[in-house]
Design an enzyme around this catalytic site. Structure first.
Site, PDB file in Angstrom:
ATOM      1  N   ASN A 134       0.049  11.613   1.969  1.00 36.45           N
ATOM      2  CA  ASN A 134       0.853  10.573   1.351  1.00 36.45           C
ATOM      3  C   ASN A 134       0.623  10.592  -0.155  1.00 36.45           C
ATOM      4  O   ASN A 134      -0.346  11.196  -0.613  1.00 36.45           O
ATOM      5  CB  ASN A 134       0.541   9.193   1.973  1.00 36.45           C
ATOM      6  N   LYS A 169      -6.201  -1.650  -0.774  1.00 34.24           N
ATOM      7  CA  LYS A 169      -7.044  -1.511   0.413  1.00 34.24           C
ATOM      8  C   LYS A 169      -7.614  -2.852   0.839  1.00 34.24           C
ATOM      9  O   LYS A 169      -7.642  -3.199   2.031  1.00 34.24           O
ATOM     10  CB  LYS A 169      -8.185  -0.532   0.128  1.00 34.24           C
ATOM     11  N   TYR A 200       0.843  -1.192   0.000  1.00 44.34           N
ATOM     12  CA  TYR A 200       0.000   0.000   0.000  1.00 44.34           C
ATOM     13  C   TYR A 200       0.879   1.243   0.000  1.00 44.34           C
ATOM     14  O   TYR A 200       1.933   1.253  -0.604  1.00 44.34           O
ATOM     15  CB  TYR A 200      -1.007  -0.047   1.158  1.00 44.34           C
ATOM     16  N   ASP A 228     -13.458   6.313   3.064  1.00 47.36           N
ATOM     17  CA  ASP A 228     -12.297   6.170   3.940  1.00 47.36           C
ATOM     18  C   ASP A 228     -11.453   7.439   3.986  1.00 47.36           C
ATOM     19  O   ASP A 228     -10.882   7.771   5.018  1.00 47.36           O
ATOM     20  CB  ASP A 228     -11.435   4.981   3.486  1.00 47.36           C
ATOM     21  N   ASP A 229     -11.367   8.171   2.867  1.00 45.91           N
ATOM     22  CA  ASP A 229     -10.587   9.408   2.849  1.00 45.91           C
ATOM     23  C   ASP A 229     -11.173  10.445   3.805  1.00 45.91           C
ATOM     24  O   ASP A 229     -10.437  11.219   4.414  1.00 45.91           O
ATOM     25  CB  ASP A 229     -10.551   9.990   1.431  1.00 45.91           C
ATOM     26  N   GLU A 262     -13.499   5.331  -2.317  1.00 44.36           N
ATOM     27  CA  GLU A 262     -12.062   5.568  -2.161  1.00 44.36           C
ATOM     28  C   GLU A 262     -11.521   6.485  -3.257  1.00 44.36           C
ATOM     29  O   GLU A 262     -11.712   6.234  -4.446  1.00 44.36           O
ATOM     30  CB  GLU A 262     -11.308   4.231  -2.208  1.00 44.36           C
ATOM     31  N   ASP A 263     -10.850   7.561  -2.833  1.00 46.79           N
ATOM     32  CA  ASP A 263     -10.102   8.442  -3.736  1.00 46.79           C
ATOM     33  C   ASP A 263     -10.952   9.045  -4.849  1.00 46.79           C
ATOM     34  O   ASP A 263     -10.555   9.075  -6.024  1.00 46.79           O
ATOM     35  CB  ASP A 263      -8.887   7.710  -4.312  1.00 46.79           C
ATOM     36  N   ARG A 285      -8.666  11.062  -7.783  1.00 50.97           N
ATOM     37  CA  ARG A 285      -7.815  11.742  -6.797  1.00 50.97           C
ATOM     38  C   ARG A 285      -7.042  10.674  -6.017  1.00 50.97           C
ATOM     39  O   ARG A 285      -7.346  10.382  -4.874  1.00 50.97           O
ATOM     40  CB  ARG A 285      -8.656  12.601  -5.846  1.00 50.97           C
TER      41      ARG A 285
END
Length: 567
Positions: free
Chosen positions: A423, A179, A108, A273-274, A250-251, A161
């Site tokens: 990150n 993930k 990851y 999750d973000d 996610e993202d 993103r």
């Protein structure tokens, strides 16, 4: 499904398996490599298809680790582990769990970011589901494949993103794959229960559009009604096919992430999750840091750099904790200072996002500040005037926490709490070694990316990685174990508090804020129990087990080979 769990007359588990010969050894969920015993080789027509030596999981781990170490770069290590996952999932997870500290950054963040950037050039085998906008009328058919019958957790991205790297298009599939690998490694959710999904809505990355090797839809991103209809079609199909699934967003880009979450969080069991995972891990780590500083939550002044979905999500959950502590909401909101591209967010600003407005300060509240440019108030000026106790970075802007800013903060706070959470590593707001130096060893630090050990006051210390992996696998485990209908803010708070309870600093102020990754399965179990208890208390579950912990443990798969019987 090509297999079925069963037990013999003595209660020992085994698998009923339908496949044989190359179909069996080509299936990553069922392949044992040379660990098939003589009886299995005969029963499943494997004799001669694999070398005669009968191996075991320990030997396979040694061989795989030796191969892993032989790779000369992190991206080569990433590719090797992905190949191992695609050929033998049991060996992959056994290896990952034994070397989790070394391998998690490869599987990851941060290396998965490079994996996404190079996804089209390192693509080997299909994993998960790619659903392009052109498939909008065929999503039901795509998801109807019998191999998905056991799916309980889906991680989905549209690749717009990715970490701090921006639009990676179809290459964003690396994130759902990574993930879900952590769902299994950290919480034991069986890999057959996981499904990575990439919603291909095009890309605005010119490098990808001009790359003949790009594997995604060569088209600019769809927007507006087309995009919304596609997302809605996907959610409708998922809910129909998997009525008890956990769907993790996610993202997604800022303009889509919050609207999607708000629209569907009570339509299907889902979370972002973000936004929410980052909020829970940051809040849990803050609870742990407070044990060190001795300052109540109501005494904190919080500066958040990066007022996007993640920054506002973190602020929301910390605000909720302040309210639980008894602080009036009007007073609590005065303690947050969010900074984005226009500087400090003020309620007089135009074009604020709906989720930013509640955290915008009034001009009157900063009337006594000394400012060089009142129209754009910088991070440095915010720190000089408000004297924060907590500095959080989710900006993706490398090194934005400069020496003069950190020293200014430390001059007014005995133990400054600093969380540079962006990150991958090259986008981190500050290097923790610098933070220790600039604060004379007083800073309490949590980073979003992994850093090596460092020296503080003559002692080697581990840098706490305030990574969502401490939170989201446990949330998923708790949710699927009791069949939670939705994920509420109270469940996220329960997860944060459970993480704080695992903090070594709770018993020793000189210890780390977070336990080492080697204890991550125990942490995930405690988070899962806390989340499940809250779901039960809110009456949002489909199942009410008699012994909750034992029930949750039954969902935690261990990477080991079971005997196979032919059907």
């Amino acid at each position: 499904m090509d297999f079925e769990f069963s037990t013999d007359d003595d209660g020992k588990p085994f698998l009923k398996v339908w496949l044989s010969d190359y179909a069996l050894i080509s299936n990553p969920l069922l392949n044992k490599g040379m660990a098939f015993n003589a009886e299995e080789r005969e029963a499943f027509s494997l004799t001669g298809l694999i070398p005669p030596f009968q191996s075991n999981l320990e030997i396979q781990r040694k061989r795989s680790y030796q191969a892993f170490q032989s790779k000369s770069s992190d991206i080569e290590k990433h590719i090797y582990l992905r190949d191992l996952q695609d050929s033998n999932e049991t060996a992959f997870y056994s290896l990952l769990n034994q070397h989790i500290i070394e391998m998690m950054p490869i599987v990851y963040t941060p290396v998965v970011g490079l994996g996404c950037q190079r996804f089209s050039h390192i693509y080997r085998r299909p994993r998960g589901v790619f659903i392009s906008y052109m498939d909008i009328n065929h999503i039901d058919k795509i998801l109807s494949n019998p191999r998905f019958d056991s799916v309980k957790v889906i991680v989905v991205s549209d690749g717009e993103r990715i970490l701090g790297l921006g639009d990676q298009g179809a290459g964003g599939m690396g994130i759902p794959i990574g993930k879900l690998a952590l769902y299994t490694a950290c919480a034991g959710i069986h890999p057959a229960s996981t499904l990575p999904v990439l919603l291909d809505t095009g890309t605005n990355n010119p490098d990808l559009l001009n790359d003949p090797l790009y594997i995604g839809w060569h088209h600019e991103r769809i927007r507006g009604d087309q995009y919304n209809e596609f997302i809605d079609a996907f959610v409708t199909a998922v809910k129909k096919r998997f009525p008890e699934v956990l769907l993790q967003w996610e993202d997604f880009a800022q303009q889509n992430a919050n609207p999607i979450l708000e629209k569907y969080r009570q339509t299907i069991c889902s979370f972002n999750d973000d936004i929410q995972g980052t909020a829970a891990v940051a809040t849990g780590t803050l609870f742990a840091a407070i044990n060190v500083t001795g300052k109540h939550l109501s005494e904190q002044k919080i500066v958040v750099v990066g007022a996007g979905s993640a920054g506002c999500g973190i602020s929301d959950l910390i605000l909720q904790a302040m309210l639980e502590e008894g602080l009036p909401e009007t007073e609590a909101r005065k303690k947050f200072f969010l900074i984005d591209r226009p500087g400090l967010l003020l309620d007089e600003m135009e074009n604020l996002m709906s989720f930013q407005k509640p955290f915008a300060q009034s001009r009157a509240s900063i009337a006594n500040w000394k400012l060089e440019n009142p129209k754009m108030i910088s991070l440095k000026e915010v720190v000089k005037n408000c004297h924060p106790t907590l500095l959080i970075g989710v900006s993706g802007q490398p090194s934005i926490f400069t020496e003069d800013i950190v020293r200014e903060m430390a001059a007014h706070v005995e133990r400054p709490i600093i969380f540079p959470l962006s990150n991958p590593t090259e986008h981190c707001e500050a290097n923790p070694i610098d933070l220790i130096h600039w604060t004379e060893g007083k800073a309490i630090i949590g980073t979003g990316s992994p850093f090596g050990d460092m020296m503080r006051n003559g002692k080697k210390i581990r840098i706490d990685q305030t990574n969502n992996s401490y939170i989201f696998p446990g949330i998923g485990l708790g949710v699927i174990a009791v069949g939670a209908k939705y994920i509420t803010d109270n469940m996220l708070m329960a997860a944060a508090k459970a993480l704080a309870e695992c903090s070594p600093a709770k018993y020793n102020p000189e210890a780390n804020l977070l336990p080492p990754l080697t204890e991550i399965r125990g942490v995930s179990l405690k988070v899962a129990i806390a989340v499940a208890k809250e779901a039960l208390a809110e009456g949002l579950t489909l199942h009410t087990p008699d012994n909750l912990e034992e029930h949750i443990r039954s969902f935690m798969w261990v990477a080991e080979y079971l005997p196979y019987k032919k059907l």
